[in-house]
Design a protein around this motif. Structure first.
Motif, PDB file in Angstrom:
ATOM      1  N   GLU A 396       0.840  -1.203   0.000  1.00 27.96           N
ATOM      2  CA  GLU A 396       0.000   0.000   0.000  1.00 27.96           C
ATOM      3  C   GLU A 396       0.875   1.253   0.000  1.00 27.96           C
ATOM      4  O   GLU A 396       0.580   2.236  -0.679  1.00 27.96           O
ATOM      5  CB  GLU A 396      -0.893  -0.018   1.245  1.00 27.96           C
ATOM      6  CG  GLU A 396      -1.950   1.056   1.246  1.00 27.96           C
ATOM      7  CD  GLU A 396      -2.982   0.829   2.340  1.00 27.96           C
ATOM      8  OE1 GLU A 396      -2.589   0.368   3.438  1.00 27.96           O
ATOM      9  OE2 GLU A 396      -4.163   1.104   2.097  1.00 27.96           O
ATOM     10  N   PHE A 399       2.088   2.153  -3.356  1.00 27.11           N
ATOM     11  CA  PHE A 399       1.067   2.816  -4.163  1.00 27.11           C
ATOM     12  C   PHE A 399       0.779   4.244  -3.688  1.00 27.11           C
ATOM     13  O   PHE A 399       0.079   4.983  -4.371  1.00 27.11           O
ATOM     14  CB  PHE A 399      -0.221   1.979  -4.199  1.00 27.11           C
ATOM     15  CG  PHE A 399      -0.166   0.863  -5.208  1.00 27.11           C
ATOM     16  CD1 PHE A 399      -0.373   1.114  -6.556  1.00 27.11           C
ATOM     17  CD2 PHE A 399       0.121  -0.436  -4.815  1.00 27.11           C
ATOM     18  CE1 PHE A 399      -0.311   0.095  -7.494  1.00 27.11           C
ATOM     19  CE2 PHE A 399       0.191  -1.469  -5.745  1.00 27.11           C
ATOM     20  CZ  PHE A 399      -0.019  -1.202  -7.095  1.00 27.11           C
ATOM     21  N   LYS A 404       3.745   5.411  -7.664  1.00 18.97           N
ATOM     22  CA  LYS A 404       2.332   5.071  -7.868  1.00 18.97           C
ATOM     23  C   LYS A 404       1.932   4.947  -9.348  1.00 18.97           C
ATOM     24  O   LYS A 404       1.388   3.929  -9.780  1.00 18.97           O
ATOM     25  CB  LYS A 404       1.499   6.158  -7.179  1.00 18.97           C
ATOM     26  CG  LYS A 404       0.031   6.026  -7.324  1.00 18.97           C
ATOM     27  CD  LYS A 404      -0.629   7.214  -6.621  1.00 18.97           C
ATOM     28  CE  LYS A 404      -2.089   7.289  -7.057  1.00 18.97           C
ATOM     29  NZ  LYS A 404      -2.718   8.515  -6.628  1.00 18.97           N
ATOM     30  N   LEU A 407       3.600   2.067 -11.111  1.00 16.88           N
ATOM     31  CA  LEU A 407       3.045   0.760 -10.717  1.00 16.88           C
ATOM     32  C   LEU A 407       1.669   0.539 -11.344  1.00 16.88           C
ATOM     33  O   LEU A 407       1.369  -0.554 -11.825  1.00 16.88           O
ATOM     34  CB  LEU A 407       2.944   0.664  -9.185  1.00 16.88           C
ATOM     35  CG  LEU A 407       4.272   0.543  -8.442  1.00 16.88           C
ATOM     36  CD1 LEU A 407       4.049   0.594  -6.934  1.00 16.88           C
ATOM     37  CD2 LEU A 407       4.987  -0.760  -8.821  1.00 16.88           C
ATOM     38  N   ASN A 408       0.848   1.587 -11.341  1.00 15.33           N
ATOM     39  CA  ASN A 408      -0.477   1.449 -11.941  1.00 15.33           C
ATOM     40  C   ASN A 408      -0.361   1.120 -13.426  1.00 15.33           C
ATOM     41  O   ASN A 408      -1.159   0.356 -13.970  1.00 15.33           O
ATOM     42  CB  ASN A 408      -1.296   2.728 -11.749  1.00 15.33           C
ATOM     43  CG  ASN A 408      -2.137   2.639 -10.498  1.00 15.33           C
ATOM     44  OD1 ASN A 408      -2.698   1.576 -10.186  1.00 15.33           O
ATOM     45  ND2 ASN A 408      -2.212   3.719  -9.748  1.00 15.33           N
ATOM     46  N   TYR A 419      -3.264  -0.942  -9.035  1.00 15.96           N
ATOM     47  CA  TYR A 419      -3.700  -0.981  -7.627  1.00 15.96           C
ATOM     48  C   TYR A 419      -4.775  -2.055  -7.416  1.00 15.96           C
ATOM     49  O   TYR A 419      -4.698  -2.881  -6.508  1.00 15.96           O
ATOM     50  CB  TYR A 419      -4.245   0.402  -7.241  1.00 15.96           C
ATOM     51  CG  TYR A 419      -4.684   0.527  -5.808  1.00 15.96           C
ATOM     52  CD1 TYR A 419      -3.771   0.833  -4.802  1.00 15.96           C
ATOM     53  CD2 TYR A 419      -6.023   0.343  -5.452  1.00 15.96           C
ATOM     54  CE1 TYR A 419      -4.188   0.947  -3.471  1.00 15.96           C
ATOM     55  CE2 TYR A 419      -6.438   0.454  -4.131  1.00 15.96           C
ATOM     56  CZ  TYR A 419      -5.516   0.758  -3.145  1.00 15.96           C
ATOM     57  OH  TYR A 419      -5.912   0.877  -1.849  1.00 15.96           O
TER      58      TYR A 419
END
Ligand SMILES: Cc1cc2nc3c(=O)[nH]c(=O)nc-3n(C[C@H](O)[C@H](O)[C@H](O)COP(=O)(O)OP(=O)(O)OC[C@H]3O[C@@H](n4cnc5c(N)ncnc54)[C@H](O)[C@@H]3O)c2cc1C
Length: 478
Positions: A396, A399, A404, A407-408, A419
């Motif tokens: 978490e 993210f 973020k 990764l998304n 996510y």
């Protein structure tokens, strides 16, 4: 009194100040604030609160004849097949709340108490007072909606001797006094240790004719001399994103030590009769009712696993591969088999000698032997389908970091952003790879007893009369 709220449950347990040890220290302060226990206690509190939802009132509760209060449906002694169905629906409502991950949600122990109360006359063979004690205790727990843990296994120190009972380690009744019986030694293995009001202790199901091991009783968890020594916590973190199951449902397991514990007479159910001890297992029909609870719960657990597997298939788009479809069908077969065992046990239910509508043992014997074998395969299927998805699972915090967007982007699937995809695969990881998930496997393999002896039990008890007659009739044909 009647049904508890979650808040009442938590307050009660905090006030107990049970003697519970974890990782070298005694837990002090409110146990509901402790990292190892707060998740499971919050989940258990939700179960109690569900009983208060107006829309579920008639599913979760019934009116107690004794008090007029609404009490939990798992205390209902079934008198009809409709009552059995009511019990199943209630058990499954709670199981949906914990997605089948809490083996000791209070309905399990309530079922045991329901059986003991219904069969209380068994205990008069030793002592009239014991039957009365059981009836009073059942009413007390039912009307106060208490939670219980239980222990019925001796420590694993020497299985070459019957259940190790002759060793000086296993808890035994060392004397009787004017005030009660005194218990000294240890027992395994209290699931939900530390988070229940009371502990029920009953005899190891062995053939030993030793009075010192023929006892049963229930006491508050804070009784002097009683202590619980926990395993390591399997709650890695309390974020539900990172650890969706462990952070909510890690029911602690503990060794239970009795140091000259005095059990007052009014809480003694059995105090030295090996005959009653054997009757408890052979005549009470405890197996049928507890197995009915277990299978009801495990139908929901399997539904959850099947849904999770379908989302994995959709997520990474593997549905066209034949072996994926075949593996999915294995899961569906397991679910339908479990449903079949459950409904068949209800369809062939009969009133037993105590006047209780009792599910048929045959399909339940099959179910409790089948599930410990198939469950590890379900977990294996999650691993075989998910592959690296089970470890490509940033946290978490990742993210929430500068990573973020990256990764998304890189972890997206056809239908999910990174996510959402990681949220799903973290769930799959928690069930199939984490310490929590491993414990679930061990639990399903053993909690209802050693699989070898469960198979033996099936062989001894399975009603095969009609099958044998059919073959004999065939052989007799001209
Ligand atoms: C996660 C978990 C939670 C549990 N929760 C509870 C709980 O809340 N309350 C509770 O009372 N218990 C609980 N148990 C204990 C459970 O009831 C026992 O694990 C089960 O009865 C097997 O006993 P054992 O663990 O002592 O294994 P053992 O009986 O020691 O068996 C170990 C191995 O030896 C073999 N073996 C031993 N004796 C024999 C024999 N006579 N014949 C053939 N093979 C034999 C077994 O097949 C097995 O392979 C829990 C167990 C687990 C794993």
């Amino acid at each position: 009194m009647g049904i508890s709220t979650g808040e009442q449950y938590i307050r009660r347990i905090n006030q107990l100040k049970t003697n519970i040890w974890l990782d070298g220290s005694r837990i002090t302060g409110n146990i509901s604030d402790h990292a190892a226990f707060k998740g499971v206690m919050a989940s258990q509190a939700k179960l109690y609160d569900l009983q208060h939802q107006p829309a579920l009132k008639d599913v979760m509760t019934f009116v107690s004849e004794e008090s007029g209060n609404r009490v939990g449906m798992s205390f209902l002694e079934p008198k009809t097949k409709e009552d059995l169905e009511k019990r199943r629906l209630m058990i499954q409502e709670w199981a949906k709340s914990h997605v089948g991950m809490m083996g000791r949600s209070p309905d399990y122990m309530n079922t045991i108490l329901m059986v003991l109360n219904a069969a209380a006359d068994l205990f008069t063979a030793e002592d009239e007072r014991c039957a009365e004690n059981i009836r009073n205790y059942y009413q007390y727990v039912k009307e106060h909606d208490l939670s219980l843990t239980h222990v019925f296994v001796s420590p694993q120190n020497n299985r070459g001797k019957q259940d190790g009972e002759s060793e000086q380690i296993a808890a035994r009744m060392i004397r009787k006094t004017e005030d009660g019986i005194v218990i000294h030694g240890s027992r395994i293995l209290a699931t939900q240790a530390g988070v229940t009001d009371e502990i029920l202790v009953y005899p190891v199901p062995s053939n030993i004719d030793d009075e010192a091991f023929s006892y049963a009783f229930a006491i508050p968890c804070n009784t002097p001399g009683l202590s619980f020594i926990c395993r390591e916590s399997f709650v890695y973190k309390d974020t539900h994103f990172d650890h969706p199951l462990g952070s909510r449902y890690d029911e602690m397991d503990a060794i239970v030590v009795f140091d000259n514990v005095l059990v007052p007479w009014e809480r003694v159910f059995l105090h030295g009769s090996p005959i009653v001890k054997k009757l408890l297992y052979s005549q009470s029909d405890m197996f049928e009712h507890t197995a009915h609870q277990v299978v009801s719960k495990n139908v929901i657990k399997t539904e959850f696993i099947l849904g999770m597997i379908q989302l994995i298939i959709d997520g990474i788009n593997i549905s066209e591969y034949q072996h994926i479809r075949e593996k999915f069908s294995e899961v569906a077969m397991a679910l339908e088999a479990m449903r079949g065992f459950l409904y068949e046990s209800e369809r062939n239910a009969k009133i037993n000698q105590w006047g209780t509508m009792t599910p048929d043992a045959n399909p339940l014997l099959a179910a409790v032997n089948y599930y410990p074998g198939i469950y590890p395969r379900l977990i294996e299927i999650i691993q075989l389908m998910s592959a690296s998805g089970l470890v490509a699972i940033p946290s978490e915090k990742d993210f929430a970091s500068d990573q973020k967007d990256l990764l998304n982007h890189h972890l997206q699937t056809a239908c999910q952003n990174g996510y959402e995809r990681v949220k799903l695969f973290r769930l799959a990881w928690d069930l199939s790879m984490s310490a929590f998930g491993s414990r679930q496997q061990l639990y399903e393999r053993f909690f209802f007893g050693d699989p070898v002896r469960l198979a033996d039990q099936l062989y001894s008890r399975y009603d095969r009369g009609d099958s044998v007659s059919m073959v004999k009739a065939f052989l007799a044909r001209q």
